[in-house]
Design an enzyme around this catalytic site. Structure first.
Site, PDB file in Angstrom:
ATOM      1  N   ALA A 111       0.772  -1.238   0.000  1.00 56.80           N
ATOM      2  CA  ALA A 111       0.000   0.000   0.000  1.00 56.80           C
ATOM      3  C   ALA A 111       0.808   1.296   0.000  1.00 56.80           C
ATOM      4  O   ALA A 111       0.291   2.331  -0.411  1.00 56.80           O
ATOM      5  CB  ALA A 111      -0.946   0.006   1.201  1.00 56.80           C
ATOM      6  N   GLY A 114       0.468   5.195  -0.293  1.00 58.11           N
ATOM      7  CA  GLY A 114      -0.917   5.390   0.095  1.00 58.11           C
ATOM      8  C   GLY A 114      -1.827   5.933  -0.988  1.00 58.11           C
ATOM      9  O   GLY A 114      -3.006   6.187  -0.727  1.00 58.11           O
ATOM     10  N   ARG A 139       8.323   2.908   5.058  1.00 58.24           N
ATOM     11  CA  ARG A 139       7.315   3.324   4.076  1.00 58.24           C
ATOM     12  C   ARG A 139       5.911   3.259   4.676  1.00 58.24           C
ATOM     13  O   ARG A 139       5.043   4.063   4.339  1.00 58.24           O
ATOM     14  CB  ARG A 139       7.404   2.448   2.823  1.00 58.24           C
ATOM     15  CG  ARG A 139       8.573   2.810   1.924  1.00 58.24           C
ATOM     16  CD  ARG A 139       8.806   1.781   0.831  1.00 58.24           C
ATOM     17  NE  ARG A 139       7.623   1.496   0.045  1.00 58.24           N
ATOM     18  CZ  ARG A 139       7.200   2.226  -0.991  1.00 58.24           C
ATOM     19  NH1 ARG A 139       7.882   3.307  -1.341  1.00 58.24           N
ATOM     20  NH2 ARG A 139       6.134   1.881  -1.665  1.00 58.24           N
ATOM     21  N   ASP A 179      -1.087  -3.781  -5.936  1.00 59.45           N
ATOM     22  CA  ASP A 179      -0.260  -2.974  -6.825  1.00 59.45           C
ATOM     23  C   ASP A 179       1.163  -3.455  -6.581  1.00 59.45           C
ATOM     24  O   ASP A 179       1.870  -2.946  -5.708  1.00 59.45           O
ATOM     25  CB  ASP A 179      -0.420  -1.490  -6.521  1.00 59.45           C
ATOM     26  CG  ASP A 179       0.271  -0.625  -7.558  1.00 59.45           C
ATOM     27  OD1 ASP A 179       0.079  -0.879  -8.755  1.00 59.45           O
ATOM     28  OD2 ASP A 179       1.014   0.296  -7.178  1.00 59.45           O
ATOM     29  N   CYS A 232       3.206  -1.129 -12.734  1.00 58.69           N
ATOM     30  CA  CYS A 232       3.531   0.022 -13.582  1.00 58.69           C
ATOM     31  C   CYS A 232       4.671  -0.374 -14.519  1.00 58.69           C
ATOM     32  O   CYS A 232       5.662   0.342 -14.651  1.00 58.69           O
ATOM     33  CB  CYS A 232       3.893   1.244 -12.739  1.00 58.69           C
ATOM     34  SG  CYS A 232       5.277   1.005 -11.608  1.00 58.69           S
TER      35      CYS A 232
END
Length: 460
Positions: A111, A114, A139, A179, A232
């Site tokens: 996450a 954020g 993080r 992600d 990504c």
């Protein structure tokens, strides 16, 4: 821009005749985006008050472009009020395309910092529960701050290996977002340091990590639940082949179509080992096709929805009386607290999400909303509580205009003269707002406001 030769050759094979168009986009400026926090303000209202020029991101209902060379939205008071999050436009897509319903139990596996977790939490609008996890403790601290700035209190912020979470949350979550950590090929234009990182750890390194994470997350998803996987990057070993790997090991999953946009490109069956036709339902985002960087998304469902009995978590605590100091403070708050959801650790008091399972043994930074601290004969409200409140929720507010120089002074931690707004006889805890949106608390006495804005959040 100097790109690794091996990367260029791979992209030539992937894009064919579009390769030159793709390479040309590296000469264009990057795109800057912000995403409105719809838990605090509507998109329409934000457009009315936004002090700088913005333009809609067409595939994100609450996303906007801004000119990052002309304005610095991260220094405006509205940013400190949690009205928006700064995020690259294509990176807004995963959280936007994962369907969230009020009351869902949602997990964001990787996450930090954020960007996606804050959108998932805003969609929940205070209902259900958001578990936001990042393996890096440093993080995760930044993640916690962003979640609290957004005013999200129904949260569990974790810092664990996804594999360890499996034992605590078997088939627990309704929705999961992954992600995944990746080789970052889609970020080369935005951040040139990603090129060197790619040369050190390429797609093969990350694909092994991704294969583990998707199977671990699958174990934590309820029957009928949805999982969105994203990266990504462009490499099929991190994208189509990861989804193929998941379906090989978990055949109860199926790929769902993603809400379309004209710039989206379909996933490529030819890049899977089995020629999987359904992979076309996944989405590729290329920077020469859209005003954003690169991304890949796949939305999946685990079997058919199955009705489950309520309360699979730890037994509900017995109803208890609110501590007197807390009750005195909350007499001026419109919320109705459920005493069974209070959790007191030393001086600190938390308001827990409903039906939270036992989490003893997990590394976490926050469980629930930190309401504040119980001091001797008094309650001191927290910064997180201030951000979770709305102006109308609390009886005592000092509302400053964004142009008032006292807003900047407050954000820097200075004491303020507010006799013109509160009078010299008023005293006690006041919620400091900018144009009606909370920034934090202050302690008033004699027309002077002692600053209680959290030191770690202050404007430098």
């Amino acid at each position: 821009m100097n790109l690794p030769g091996a990367f260029e050759e791979k992209m030539k094979e992937l894009l064919g005749e579009e390769f030159d168009e793709y390479i040309a986009c590296y000469e264009e400026p990057r795109y800057y985006g912000l995403r409105v926090n719809t838990q605090k303000i509507s998109v329409e209202e934000f457009q009315k008050i936004c002090p700088f020029e913005i333009h809609p991101i067409p595939w994100i209902s609450n996303g906007f472009y801004y000119d990052g060379d002309k304005v610095s939205p991260s220094r405006h008071p509205y940013y400190f009020a949690g009205l928006y999050y700064l995020q690259e436009p294509s990176a807004m897509t995963p959280a936007d395309r994962l369907p969230i319903e009020l009351g869902d139990r949602v997990l964001d596996v990787c996450a930090a910092p954020g960007g996606k977790a804050t959108e998932l939490g805003a969609k929940l609008a205070g209902h259900g529960m958001l578990a936001a996890n990042d393996i890096s403790n440093s993080r995760a601290k930044g993640l916690l701050k962003n979640i609290e700035v957004f005013g999200i209190g129904n949260v569990l912020v974790l810092s664990e290996e996804p594999g360890k979470l499996m034992d605590y949350f078997p088939e627990y979550f309704d929705k999961i977002l992954i992600d995944a950590p990746c080789s970052g090929e889609g970020m080369f234009r935005k951040d040139k340091k990603m090129v060197r990182a790619w040369e050190e750890h390429g797609p093969e390194f990350f694909s092994n990590i991704q294969k583990s994470i998707v199977l671990q997350a699958a174990h934590m998803l309820r029957k009928g639940g949805m999982m969105l996987y994203s990266t990504c990057t462009f490499d099929s070993r991190e994208n189509e082949q990861i989804i193929e790997h998941l379906l090989e090991h978990c055949p109860e999953f199926r790929i769902l179509p993603i809400k379309p946009y004209e710039g989206f490109c379909p996933g490529r069956p030819g890049l899977t080992k089995s020629g999987m036709k359904d992979i076309e339902k996944t989405v590729r985002i290329f920077p020469h096709k859209m005003k954003g960087e690169g991304h890949y998304l796949a939305l999946l469902q685990k079997g058919e929805k199955k009705e489950v009995a309520e309360e699979t978590g730890k037994p509900k605590k017995k109803t208890r009386k609110l501590p007197e100091e807390l009750e005195t403070f909350f007499a001026h708050v419109s919320w109705k607290l459920d005493p069974s959801r209070l959790d007191i650790h030393g001086e600190r008091i938390y308001y827990m999400p409903e039906n939270l399972p036992a989490v003893k043994g997990i590394r976490f930074l926050r469980t629930g909303l930190l309401l504040g601290e119980l001091k001797k004969n008094r309650f001191e409200p927290s910064q997180a509580l201030a951000m979770a409140l709305k102006k109308e929720d609390y009886d005592f507010c000092i509302d400053l205009k964004a142009e008032d120089e006292r807003v900047t002074r407050y954000l820097k931690g200075e004491t303020l003269d507010v006799e013109d707004l509160a009078g010299s006889k008023e005293k006690g805890w006041y919620l400091v707002c900018v144009d009606g949106y909370p920034l934090g608390f202050g302690k008033l006495a004699g027309g002077v406001l002692k600053n209680k804005y959290l030191p770690g959040w202050r404007l430098c």
